[in-house]
Design a protein around this motif. Structure first.
Motif, PDB file in Angstrom:
ATOM      1  N   MET A   1       0.818  -1.088   0.041  1.00 34.52           N
ATOM      2  CA  MET A   1      -0.030   0.118  -0.123  1.00 34.52           C
ATOM      3  C   MET A   1       0.983   1.072   0.027  1.00 34.52           C
ATOM      4  SD  MET A   1      -3.077   0.935   2.444  1.00 34.52           S
ATOM      5  CE  MET A   1      -3.576   2.274   2.812  1.00 34.52           C
ATOM      6  N   ARG A   2       0.577   2.234  -0.885  1.00 35.16           N
ATOM      7  CA  ARG A   2       1.199   3.465  -0.761  1.00 35.16           C
ATOM      8  C   ARG A   2       0.828   4.257   0.346  1.00 35.16           C
ATOM      9  NH1 ARG A   2       1.804   6.884  -6.466  1.00 35.16           N
ATOM     10  NH2 ARG A   2       2.700   8.634  -5.536  1.00 35.16           N
ATOM     11  N   ASN A   3       2.098   4.935   0.701  1.00 33.58           N
ATOM     12  CA  ASN A   3       1.849   5.830   2.219  1.00 33.58           C
ATOM     13  C   ASN A   3       1.667   7.384   1.745  1.00 33.58           C
ATOM     14  OD1 ASN A   3       2.240   3.773   3.981  1.00 33.58           O
ATOM     15  ND2 ASN A   3       4.096   3.726   4.120  1.00 33.58           N
ATOM     16  N   SER A   4       2.074   7.628   0.572  1.00 38.77           N
ATOM     17  CA  SER A   4       2.047   9.150   0.180  1.00 38.77           C
ATOM     18  C   SER A   4       0.936   9.262  -0.717  1.00 38.77           C
ATOM     19  CB  SER A   4       3.253   9.492  -0.472  1.00 38.77           C
ATOM     20  OG  SER A   4       3.620   8.587  -1.560  1.00 38.77           O
ATOM     21  N   PRO A   5       0.565  10.581  -0.851  1.00 44.96           N
ATOM     22  CA  PRO A   5      -0.691  10.889  -1.967  1.00 44.96           C
ATOM     23  C   PRO A   5      -0.362  10.515  -3.208  1.00 44.96           C
ATOM     24  CG  PRO A   5      -0.210  12.617  -0.354  1.00 44.96           C
ATOM     25  CD  PRO A   5       0.723  11.651  -0.144  1.00 44.96           C
ATOM     26  N   ILE A   6      -1.340  10.114  -4.060  1.00 40.72           N
ATOM     27  CA  ILE A   6      -1.170   9.867  -5.139  1.00 40.72           C
ATOM     28  C   ILE A   6      -1.381  11.001  -6.107  1.00 40.72           C
ATOM     29  CG2 ILE A   6      -2.399   8.681  -7.346  1.00 40.72           C
ATOM     30  CD1 ILE A   6      -3.573   6.681  -5.162  1.00 40.72           C
ATOM     31  N   ASN A   7      -1.946  12.036  -5.861  1.00 40.99           N
ATOM     32  CA  ASN A   7      -1.760  13.414  -6.568  1.00 40.99           C
ATOM     33  C   ASN A   7      -1.577  14.605  -5.707  1.00 40.99           C
ATOM     34  OD1 ASN A   7      -3.259  12.198  -9.002  1.00 40.99           O
ATOM     35  ND2 ASN A   7      -4.985  11.747  -7.646  1.00 40.99           N
ATOM     36  N   LYS A   8      -1.073  15.596  -6.415  1.00 42.82           N
ATOM     37  CA  LYS A   8      -0.717  16.953  -5.789  1.00 42.82           C
ATOM     38  C   LYS A   8      -1.476  17.817  -6.706  1.00 42.82           C
ATOM     39  CE  LYS A   8       3.621  18.095  -5.304  1.00 42.82           C
ATOM     40  NZ  LYS A   8       5.185  18.360  -5.435  1.00 42.82           N
ATOM     41  N   ALA A   9      -2.438  18.611  -6.120  1.00 45.06           N
ATOM     42  CA  ALA A   9      -3.172  19.437  -6.585  1.00 45.06           C
ATOM     43  C   ALA A   9      -3.256  20.973  -5.888  1.00 45.06           C
ATOM     44  CB  ALA A   9      -4.761  18.888  -6.499  1.00 45.06           C
ATOM     45  N   GLY A  10      -3.231  21.938  -6.772  1.00 45.18           N
ATOM     46  CA  GLY A  10      -3.417  23.354  -6.217  1.00 45.18           C
ATOM     47  C   GLY A  10      -4.899  23.641  -6.128  1.00 45.18           C
ATOM     48  N   ILE A  11      -5.250  24.631  -5.558  1.00 38.99           N
ATOM     49  CA  ILE A  11      -6.724  25.245  -5.158  1.00 38.99           C
ATOM     50  C   ILE A  11      -6.345  26.727  -5.502  1.00 38.99           C
ATOM     51  CG2 ILE A  11      -8.676  25.512  -3.628  1.00 38.99           C
ATOM     52  CD1 ILE A  11      -7.785  23.136  -2.319  1.00 38.99           C
ATOM     53  N   LEU A  12      -7.121  27.322  -6.438  1.00 38.88           N
ATOM     54  CA  LEU A  12      -7.085  28.550  -6.600  1.00 38.88           C
ATOM     55  C   LEU A  12      -8.524  29.133  -6.504  1.00 38.88           C
ATOM     56  CD1 LEU A  12      -5.682  31.236  -7.080  1.00 38.88           C
ATOM     57  CD2 LEU A  12      -5.613  30.672  -9.638  1.00 38.88           C
ATOM     58  N   PRO A 102      -9.523  11.775  -1.278  1.00 35.36           N
ATOM     59  CA  PRO A 102      -8.520  11.539  -0.190  1.00 35.36           C
ATOM     60  C   PRO A 102      -7.151  11.087  -0.283  1.00 35.36           C
ATOM     61  CG  PRO A 102      -9.985   9.749  -0.466  1.00 35.36           C
ATOM     62  CD  PRO A 102     -10.350  10.723  -1.485  1.00 35.36           C
ATOM     63  N   ASP A 103      -6.922  10.869  -1.679  1.00 34.69           N
ATOM     64  CA  ASP A 103      -5.435  10.558  -1.993  1.00 34.69           C
ATOM     65  C   ASP A 103      -4.741  11.848  -2.611  1.00 34.69           C
ATOM     66  OD1 ASP A 103      -5.771   8.065  -1.068  1.00 34.69           O
ATOM     67  OD2 ASP A 103      -6.445   7.303  -2.888  1.00 34.69           O
ATOM     68  N   THR A 104      -5.125  12.996  -2.260  1.00 36.00           N
ATOM     69  CA  THR A 104      -4.483  14.170  -2.841  1.00 36.00           C
ATOM     70  C   THR A 104      -3.943  14.913  -1.741  1.00 36.00           C
ATOM     71  OG1 THR A 104      -6.148  14.166  -4.489  1.00 36.00           O
ATOM     72  CG2 THR A 104      -5.144  16.300  -4.213  1.00 36.00           C
ATOM     73  N   GLU A 105      -2.585  15.546  -2.292  1.00 34.23           N
ATOM     74  CA  GLU A 105      -2.090  16.305  -1.363  1.00 34.23           C
ATOM     75  C   GLU A 105      -2.285  17.761  -1.929  1.00 34.23           C
ATOM     76  OE1 GLU A 105       2.762  17.214   0.319  1.00 34.23           O
ATOM     77  OE2 GLU A 105       2.236  15.673  -1.358  1.00 34.23           O
ATOM     78  N   TRP A 106      -2.660  18.783  -0.986  1.00 32.07           N
ATOM     79  CA  TRP A 106      -3.365  20.120  -1.641  1.00 32.07           C
ATOM     80  C   TRP A 106      -2.369  21.068  -1.194  1.00 32.07           C
ATOM     81  CZ3 TRP A 106      -7.702  19.870  -4.614  1.00 32.07           C
ATOM     82  CH2 TRP A 106      -8.445  18.685  -4.261  1.00 32.07           C
ATOM     83  N   TYR A 107      -2.379  22.118  -2.235  1.00 27.51           N
ATOM     84  CA  TYR A 107      -1.780  23.270  -2.147  1.00 27.51           C
ATOM     85  C   TYR A 107      -2.671  24.369  -2.261  1.00 27.51           C
ATOM     86  CZ  TYR A 107       2.381  20.445  -2.493  1.00 27.51           C
ATOM     87  OH  TYR A 107       3.233  19.469  -2.197  1.00 27.51           O
ATOM     88  N   LEU A 108      -2.910  25.307  -1.314  1.00 28.44           N
ATOM     89  CA  LEU A 108      -3.679  26.407  -1.427  1.00 28.44           C
ATOM     90  C   LEU A 108      -2.915  27.704  -2.295  1.00 28.44           C
ATOM     91  CD1 LEU A 108      -6.514  27.803  -0.967  1.00 28.44           C
ATOM     92  CD2 LEU A 108      -5.514  28.554   1.369  1.00 28.44           C
ATOM     93  N   ILE A 109      -3.420  27.976  -3.256  1.00 31.38           N
ATOM     94  CA  ILE A 109      -2.546  29.012  -4.159  1.00 31.38           C
ATOM     95  C   ILE A 109      -3.091  30.463  -3.729  1.00 31.38           C
ATOM     96  CG2 ILE A 109      -1.992  29.850  -6.641  1.00 31.38           C
ATOM     97  CD1 ILE A 109      -2.492  26.941  -7.375  1.00 31.38           C
ATOM     98  N   LEU A 110      -2.054  31.279  -3.360  1.00 31.36           N
ATOM     99  CA  LEU A 110      -2.696  32.809  -2.976  1.00 31.36           C
ATOM    100  C   LEU A 110      -1.686  33.588  -3.659  1.00 31.36           C
ATOM    101  CD1 LEU A 110      -3.037  32.242   1.003  1.00 31.36           C
ATOM    102  CD2 LEU A 110      -4.784  32.268  -1.028  1.00 31.36           C
TER     103      LEU A 110
END
Length: 162
Positions: A1-12, A102-110
């Motif tokens: 099983m993978r321990n790190s998020p599958i995706n990296k996504a930004g939110i704008l 749930p498998d996404t690591e999120w980045y809030l873009i400002l």
């Protein structure tokens, strides 16, 4: 099983009234620098910081956003805040998006202009527990504001994320 998020996504997020080349350039720049798989544009029904300003009908803003993002396959629109039909708070949006992805690591873009008021947002500490901040410089806003703002107004965040 993978321990790190599958995706990296930004939110704008924003009212996108109208969507501008600045929004698109900001999203593309952050996506490239942080190697994000996707950037989600989240139009607000009503921003808590712009309640006294008239804004264009949400359906029209959404349609403008769809047209502007059409050439960018890695850019998505989430109408989660439009569906609420009320004041949009980032923390509520993050909770909903994280539960949907749930498998996404999120980045809030400002942008730096928005970041300057970040400490006034609802549940700032909870936001910082859920996302990475990706703050971009903007013309007319000194670059040295970010560390000073974090150190002075959010010492817990500055110490945790240095």
């Amino acid at each position: 099983m993978r321990n790190s998020p599958i995706n990296k996504a930004g939110i704008l997020g924003g009212t996108f009234d109208p969507i501008t080349l600045g929004h698109l350039g900001l999203a593309r720049n952050i996506q490239e620098k942080l190697n994000l798989d996707r950037v989600w544009f989240v139009p607000a029904w009503q921003s808590p910081h712009k309640q006294d300003q008239p804004i264009t009908d949400p359906c029209h803003r959404s349609n403008m956003l769809k047209e502007a993002l059409a050439p960018y396959p890695d850019f998505e629109i989430s109408e989660i805040e439009l569906d609420q039909k009320g004041i949009s708070y980032t923390i509520d949006t993050l909770i909903a998006l994280q539960s949907q992805h749930p498998d996404t690591e999120w980045y809030l873009i400002l942008g730096m202009d928005t970041f300057r008021g970040f400490t006034t947002w609802k549940n700032v500490r909870k936001i910082l527990e859920r996302v990475h901040l990706a703050v971009a410089t903007r013309p007319g806003y000194p670059n040295d504001l970010a560390p000073k703002t974090l150190a002075d107004d959010l010492p817990f965040a500055y110490q945790l994320h240095r």
